[in-house]
Design a protein around this motif. Structure first.
Motif, PDB file in Angstrom:
ATOM      1  N   GLN B 345     -25.910 -32.979  -2.902  1.00 37.15           N
ATOM      2  CA  GLN B 345     -25.790 -34.302  -2.285  1.00 37.15           C
ATOM      3  C   GLN B 345     -25.853 -35.444  -3.297  1.00 37.15           C
ATOM      4  O   GLN B 345     -25.367 -36.530  -3.053  1.00 37.15           O
ATOM      5  N   PHE B 346     -26.495 -35.207  -4.425  1.00 30.83           N
ATOM      6  CA  PHE B 346     -26.818 -36.329  -5.316  1.00 30.83           C
ATOM      7  C   PHE B 346     -26.047 -36.248  -6.621  1.00 30.83           C
ATOM      8  O   PHE B 346     -26.449 -36.826  -7.625  1.00 30.83           O
ATOM      9  N   ASP B 347     -24.966 -35.524  -6.623  1.00 32.84           N
ATOM     10  CA  ASP B 347     -24.235 -35.284  -7.860  1.00 32.84           C
ATOM     11  C   ASP B 347     -22.753 -35.443  -7.650  1.00 32.84           C
ATOM     12  O   ASP B 347     -22.261 -35.262  -6.544  1.00 32.84           O
ATOM     13  N   SER B 348     -22.070 -35.764  -8.741  1.00 30.23           N
ATOM     14  CA  SER B 348     -20.628 -35.551  -8.761  1.00 30.23           C
ATOM     15  C   SER B 348     -20.357 -34.897 -10.096  1.00 30.23           C
ATOM     16  O   SER B 348     -21.050 -35.177 -11.086  1.00 30.23           O
ATOM     17  N   LEU B 349     -19.399 -34.015 -10.139  1.00 30.85           N
ATOM     18  CA  LEU B 349     -19.118 -33.324 -11.398  1.00 30.85           C
ATOM     19  C   LEU B 349     -18.713 -34.311 -12.485  1.00 30.85           C
ATOM     20  O   LEU B 349     -19.061 -34.144 -13.650  1.00 30.85           O
ATOM     21  N   GLU B 350     -17.974 -35.352 -12.091  1.00 32.11           N
ATOM     22  CA  GLU B 350     -17.506 -36.330 -13.076  1.00 32.11           C
ATOM     23  C   GLU B 350     -18.671 -36.948 -13.852  1.00 32.11           C
ATOM     24  O   GLU B 350     -18.554 -37.214 -15.042  1.00 32.11           O
ATOM     25  N   ALA B 351     -19.787 -37.157 -13.166  1.00 33.33           N
ATOM     26  CA  ALA B 351     -20.916 -37.806 -13.830  1.00 33.33           C
ATOM     27  C   ALA B 351     -21.443 -36.956 -14.986  1.00 33.33           C
ATOM     28  O   ALA B 351     -21.957 -37.485 -15.974  1.00 33.33           O
ATOM     29  N   TYR B 352     -21.312 -35.630 -14.877  1.00 32.52           N
ATOM     30  CA  TYR B 352     -21.822 -34.753 -15.942  1.00 32.52           C
ATOM     31  C   TYR B 352     -20.914 -34.753 -17.167  1.00 32.52           C
ATOM     32  O   TYR B 352     -21.301 -34.278 -18.224  1.00 32.52           O
ATOM     33  N   LEU B 353     -19.683 -35.258 -17.000  1.00 28.11           N
ATOM     34  CA  LEU B 353     -18.735 -35.196 -18.114  1.00 28.11           C
ATOM     35  C   LEU B 353     -19.008 -36.251 -19.178  1.00 28.11           C
ATOM     36  O   LEU B 353     -18.267 -36.375 -20.141  1.00 28.11           O
ATOM     37  N   ALA B 354     -20.079 -37.016 -18.997  1.00 24.92           N
ATOM     38  CA  ALA B 354     -20.499 -37.925 -20.070  1.00 24.92           C
ATOM     39  C   ALA B 354     -21.415 -37.206 -21.056  1.00 24.92           C
ATOM     40  O   ALA B 354     -21.765 -37.765 -22.097  1.00 24.92           O
ATOM     41  N   TYR B 355     -21.800 -35.975 -20.740  1.00 27.78           N
ATOM     42  CA  TYR B 355     -22.741 -35.233 -21.581  1.00 27.78           C
ATOM     43  C   TYR B 355     -22.053 -34.004 -22.183  1.00 27.78           C
ATOM     44  O   TYR B 355     -21.040 -33.546 -21.668  1.00 27.78           O
ATOM     45  N   PRO B 356     -22.646 -33.455 -23.225  1.00 28.12           N
ATOM     46  CA  PRO B 356     -22.041 -32.254 -23.818  1.00 28.12           C
ATOM     47  C   PRO B 356     -22.368 -30.992 -23.028  1.00 28.12           C
ATOM     48  O   PRO B 356     -23.028 -30.080 -23.541  1.00 28.12           O
ATOM     49  N   VAL B 357     -21.963 -30.963 -21.786  1.00 25.72           N
ATOM     50  CA  VAL B 357     -22.138 -29.760 -20.962  1.00 25.72           C
ATOM     51  C   VAL B 357     -20.802 -29.460 -20.298  1.00 25.72           C
ATOM     52  O   VAL B 357     -20.005 -30.366 -20.060  1.00 25.72           O
ATOM     53  N   SER B 358     -20.578 -28.189 -20.017  1.00 29.99           N
ATOM     54  CA  SER B 358     -19.330 -27.816 -19.352  1.00 29.99           C
ATOM     55  C   SER B 358     -19.567 -27.765 -17.843  1.00 29.99           C
ATOM     56  O   SER B 358     -20.713 -27.702 -17.386  1.00 29.99           O
ATOM     57  N   ILE B 359     -18.483 -27.763 -17.119  1.00 26.57           N
ATOM     58  CA  ILE B 359     -18.593 -27.645 -15.664  1.00 26.57           C
ATOM     59  C   ILE B 359     -19.209 -26.287 -15.296  1.00 26.57           C
ATOM     60  O   ILE B 359     -19.982 -26.171 -14.352  1.00 26.57           O
ATOM     61  N   ALA B 360     -18.883 -25.263 -16.101  1.00 23.51           N
ATOM     62  CA  ALA B 360     -19.483 -23.944 -15.852  1.00 23.51           C
ATOM     63  C   ALA B 360     -21.007 -24.015 -16.015  1.00 23.51           C
ATOM     64  O   ALA B 360     -21.749 -23.372 -15.259  1.00 23.51           O
ATOM     65  N   ASP B 361     -21.495 -24.796 -17.000  1.00 21.15           N
ATOM     66  CA  ASP B 361     -22.958 -24.971 -17.173  1.00 21.15           C
ATOM     67  C   ASP B 361     -23.566 -25.576 -15.914  1.00 21.15           C
ATOM     68  O   ASP B 361     -24.643 -25.167 -15.466  1.00 21.15           O
ATOM     69  N   VAL B 362     -22.871 -26.565 -15.370  1.00 16.93           N
ATOM     70  CA  VAL B 362     -23.400 -27.273 -14.193  1.00 16.93           C
ATOM     71  C   VAL B 362     -23.471 -26.322 -12.994  1.00 16.93           C
ATOM     72  O   VAL B 362     -24.476 -26.273 -12.275  1.00 16.93           O
ATOM     73  N   PHE B 363     -22.439 -25.530 -12.809  1.00 23.86           N
ATOM     74  CA  PHE B 363     -22.447 -24.571 -11.693  1.00 23.86           C
ATOM     75  C   PHE B 363     -23.537 -23.508 -11.883  1.00 23.86           C
ATOM     76  O   PHE B 363     -24.181 -23.090 -10.924  1.00 23.86           O
ATOM     77  N   ARG B 364     -23.718 -23.084 -13.143  1.00 23.65           N
ATOM     78  CA  ARG B 364     -24.760 -22.074 -13.404  1.00 23.65           C
ATOM     79  C   ARG B 364     -26.133 -22.646 -13.071  1.00 23.65           C
ATOM     80  O   ARG B 364     -26.978 -21.982 -12.480  1.00 23.65           O
ATOM     81  N   ALA B 365     -26.348 -23.908 -13.454  1.00 28.92           N
ATOM     82  CA  ALA B 365     -27.634 -24.559 -13.158  1.00 28.92           C
ATOM     83  C   ALA B 365     -27.835 -24.700 -11.651  1.00 28.92           C
ATOM     84  O   ALA B 365     -28.951 -24.518 -11.147  1.00 28.92           O
ATOM     85  N   LYS B 366     -26.757 -25.005 -10.937  1.00 29.32           N
ATOM     86  CA  LYS B 366     -26.873 -25.123  -9.481  1.00 29.32           C
ATOM     87  C   LYS B 366     -27.253 -23.774  -8.867  1.00 29.32           C
ATOM     88  O   LYS B 366     -27.999 -23.714  -7.892  1.00 29.32           O
TER      89      LYS B 366
END
Lengths: 251, 493
Positions: B345-366
């Motif tokens: 609810q409190f995230d958008s993938l685009e917001a993470y693209l300002a950091y050195p993380v991949s989208i796969a990292d974000v999904f793994r963390a979720k």
């Protein structure tokens, strides 16, 4: 090769050519202004340069990394202040900057020290423990500026740096950007604000229809045309110069 | 409560109210906005097909239930429960600006918010907005549901009349749900703390159960089974509650800014997982947003209560009770969807693209956050169900394996199909149908087995355990592939 290098960059969304043959280079020590109207291709160019999206064709490099093939390494080495509003975060600014510090592998002590310094510089010390979602837009922008510079990157991409800031803080940010670029870093500022670009940038690239249509540097200060006139010439054509300014309007 | 609350236009003013815009015209504009929002978000025909998907599900589900021995009355009750639940959810839509709604749909610039910049009364605009929602969803969603109820009673020459009656009945309970939510939010804007509201709801539920008022509640909330005067009374009461809520609603309510002590570094250090900062952010966002960490529990408890009530109704009518472990293990796995929904609810993938993380990292963390939050969220209601319904040890063990395996499978299915926007299921016909089929593939045979072989034989237990393990593995594969899949989609958009 410069700190930022772009050659023949093209990117389209369906039938819309957002970027169409963009070419420019930014060296260390430059505060480069990327000036253009809405939809000119500024944000798309920044998203390609920071590895957020892939281009259709063309060459790009940032600090000798390729954001297309190694976006994580590019983003590790640069700072990014995105245009879009951040989603509602329930971290406090102190925690958010700790989050950014951990993601960027910074030492906790260094993050704490830089957090205090940025909070003092931009005047959000009293908001360090307030939830980010409850901050005003201006305060949120201050925190986002702090995160972009937290790891003291060699290159920083900034989309509308002064949005929502009060005049006092705007002045401080402008001075900071000038001094940061002078410290052998490259600062890439995308903006609509011609006055800001003219005031702080060492070089300005004017963008229209996905292309860089002209560049102007501080060395051209003695030129006959102001930056506004150059902008209107290149973006709107000669007719735009006939548009009355506020001073000319007879109210 | 903050500031001035006077609203000269009143709650449902029908005149121009000084705004220069008639209520009818305002309603028409709001309808157009609603339609465009959905067709823009979900690609036109994909949204237009959604009522057909609901109709197909309602009719298919009703026919399947009746053909397998479920009483048509049970199906009718189930449809009314769904309509009331959908109404409870829809009641939140008028409160753009609350973090709940913003979290669901992102930052919206609806006409609803124009009362802050135009001379339009916030209460009047809200009233018309809710009226528009009731009519829009009543036609686009509740009407297709009514087809299921009409079919459950068997096709005949009077089916069209039955359809109209069903629609009226379902629409009424849908508006009851909406009015209830609006009333609770209005009370909240008067400074009543959420825990008091929750306590009130809990006491009412416990009191109703203790007094054995299930029959009364059923007659009240299934109007088609009651009398016309009773339905008229319910409609009048709903109107009174809705109008009263708009009067009570404080449009100037603003929550004071909140502070929090620094917990990020300690929690992140305590988590022995990769991507701990990303996981920690998810957990803190969940814990500090409206409803806190209890939100996923409330969702799974509602699921448990609905299913337990249906089991009770089926048992009382047909005398058939399922194997509770298998039945609840399969169904409560669906809490994976609501838990994941809360975690995004409190995230958008685009917001993470300002950091050195991949989208796969974000999904793994979720996924890590999902396991940390989702395990207790599913296990506690499951334990309550197997104890309450007196499951045999074998049944309870098989159900536990199904719960774990199916939860992972539903999670993987959700992430793979919807990425970071599980709410898009609500209106995207293609994704909703794909998800429904994916769920049905696992759930329907399990439920049938749970009803047919009670208590489960060793052979059936072995087959179901194997099925649970296979589905869990499929879920892990799907969630692992979600990162690269969505990474490619975002980067080559």
């Amino acid at each position: 090769m410069g700190a930022i290098h772009v050659a023949g960059l093209e990117k389209s969304y369906g039938a819309v050519d957002a970027v169409d043959g963009m070419e420019f280079t930014v060296e260390r020590g430059e505060l480069y202004g990327f000036l253009g109207p809405n939809g000119a291709g500024k944000t798309t160019t920044i998203r390609v340069l920071t590895g957020q999206i892939e281009p259709d064709s063309g060459e790009v490099s940032v600090l000798e990394t390729d954001p297309t093939t190694d976006p994580i390494e590019t983003r590790r080495r640069v700072g990014i202040l995105p245009e879009q509003e951040s989603p509602p975060s329930f971290l406090t600014p102190r925690e958010y900057l700790e989050f950014v510090g951990e993601v960027r592998n910074l030492e906790a002590e260094r993050v704490a020290e830089r957090t205090d310094r940025w909070a003092e510089r931009l005047g959000f010390e009293s908001k360090l423990d307030t939830l980010h979602t409850d901050l005003s837009r201006g305060q949120q922008q201050k925190v986002m500026i702090a995160q972009a510079f937290l790891h003291e990157p060699d290159v920083v991409f900034i989309d509308e740096p002064l949005a929502n800031l009060d005049p006092l803080v705007q002045e401080q940010v402008k001075q900071f950007l000038v001094s940061y670029a002078a410290g052998d870093n490259a600062v890439f500022v995308s903006t609509h604000n011609i006055d800001v670009a003219e005031e702080i940038c060492t070089r300005v690239g004017i963008v229209a229809d996905g292309q860089l249509v002209t560049e102007r540097s501080v060395a051209d200060d003695g030129a006959d045309e102001s930056l506004l006139e150059v902008f209107l010439d290149r973006v709107e054509g000669e007719d735009a110069r006939d548009t009355p300014t506020l001073e000319q309007l007879d109210v | 409560m903050t500031g001035e609350t006077t609203d000269p236009a009143g709650p449902t003013g029908t005149g121009r109210s000084g705004s220069g815009l008639s209520t009818r015209r305002l309603l028409a504009i709001l309808f157009r906005e609603e339609w465009r929002m959905h067709t823009e978000l979900f690609g036109g025909w994909r949204f237009a097909l959604f009522p057909l998907v609901i109709a197909a599900l309602a009719v298919g589900g009703s026919v399947a239930l009746v053909e397998t021995g479920t009483a048509s009355g049970t199906v009718v009750v189930g449809l009314h429960v769904l309509a009331a639940g959908f109404g409870l959810y829809s009641g939140t839509a008028g409160f753009a600006g609350s973090d709940m709604l913003e979290n669901v749909f992102g930052r919206l610039s609806l006409l609803l918010s124009s009362s802050t910049t135009l001379p339009l009364s916030r209460r009047r605009l809200l009233g018309v907005f809710l009226l528009k929602d009731a009519l829009f969803y009543g036609i686009a969603f509740v009407l297709p549901m009514a087809l299921g109820g009409a079919v459950a009673e068997g096709l005949s020459a009077t089916t069209p009349l039955s359809l109209v009656a069903f629609w009226g009945s379902l629409f009424l309970v849908f508006t009851v749900g909406m009015a209830t939510t609006v009333a609770l939010i209005a009370v909240r804007t008067r400074g009543v703390p959420p825990w008091t509201i929750g306590l009130g709801i809990g006491l009412a539920a416990v009191g109703g159960w203790a007094l054995g008022s299930g029959g009364v509640l059923r007659r009240l909330l299934v109007p088609i089974e009651g009398t016309v005067p009773a339905a008229g009374g319910l409609a009048a009461a709903t109107l009174v509650v809705a109008a009263g809520s708009l009067l009570l609603y404080d449009p100037t309510y603003g929550r004071p800014s909140r502070t929090a002590t620094d917990r990020f570094a300690r929690l992140s250090a305590a988590l022995p997982v990769a991507d701990s900062p990303l996981v920690t952010k998810s957990l803190l966002d969940l814990a500090r947003s409206s409803g806190g960490v209890w939100k996923p529990f409330v969702s799974s408890t509602i699921l448990l209560a609905l299913v337990a009530a249906l089991v009770g109704v089926v048992d009382s009518i047909t005398g058939v009770a399922p194997a509770p472990g298998i039945f609840f293990g399969g169904v409560l796995g669906l809490s994976a969807f609501t838990t994941y929904n809360w975690l995004t609810q409190f995230d958008s993938l685009e917001a993470y693209l300002a950091y050195p993380v991949s989208i796969a990292d974000v999904f793994r963390a979720k996924r890590t956050a999902f396991i940390l939050v989702g395990a207790p969220t599913a296990v506690i209601p499951y334990l309550a169900a197997v104890v309450w319904f007196d499951a045999t040890p074998l049944d309870a063990v098989v159900g536990a394996v199904l719960l774990a395996g199916y939860a992972l499978y539903y999670y993987g299915l959700t992430v793979f199909i919807a990425g970071f926007d599980p709410n898009e299921f609500l209106f995207d016909a293609v994704r909703f149908a794909t998800f429904t089929i994916g769920v049905a593939v696992a759930l329907v045979p399990t439920l049938v087995a749970g009803f047919v072989v009670v208590p489960p034989s060793l052979e059936l237990a072995a087959v179901l355990v194997l099925g649970g393990l296979v589905m869990g593995a499929v879920g892990i594969v799907l969630s692992s592939r979600a990162g690269p899949r969505w990474d490619a989609r975002y980067r080559t958009e």
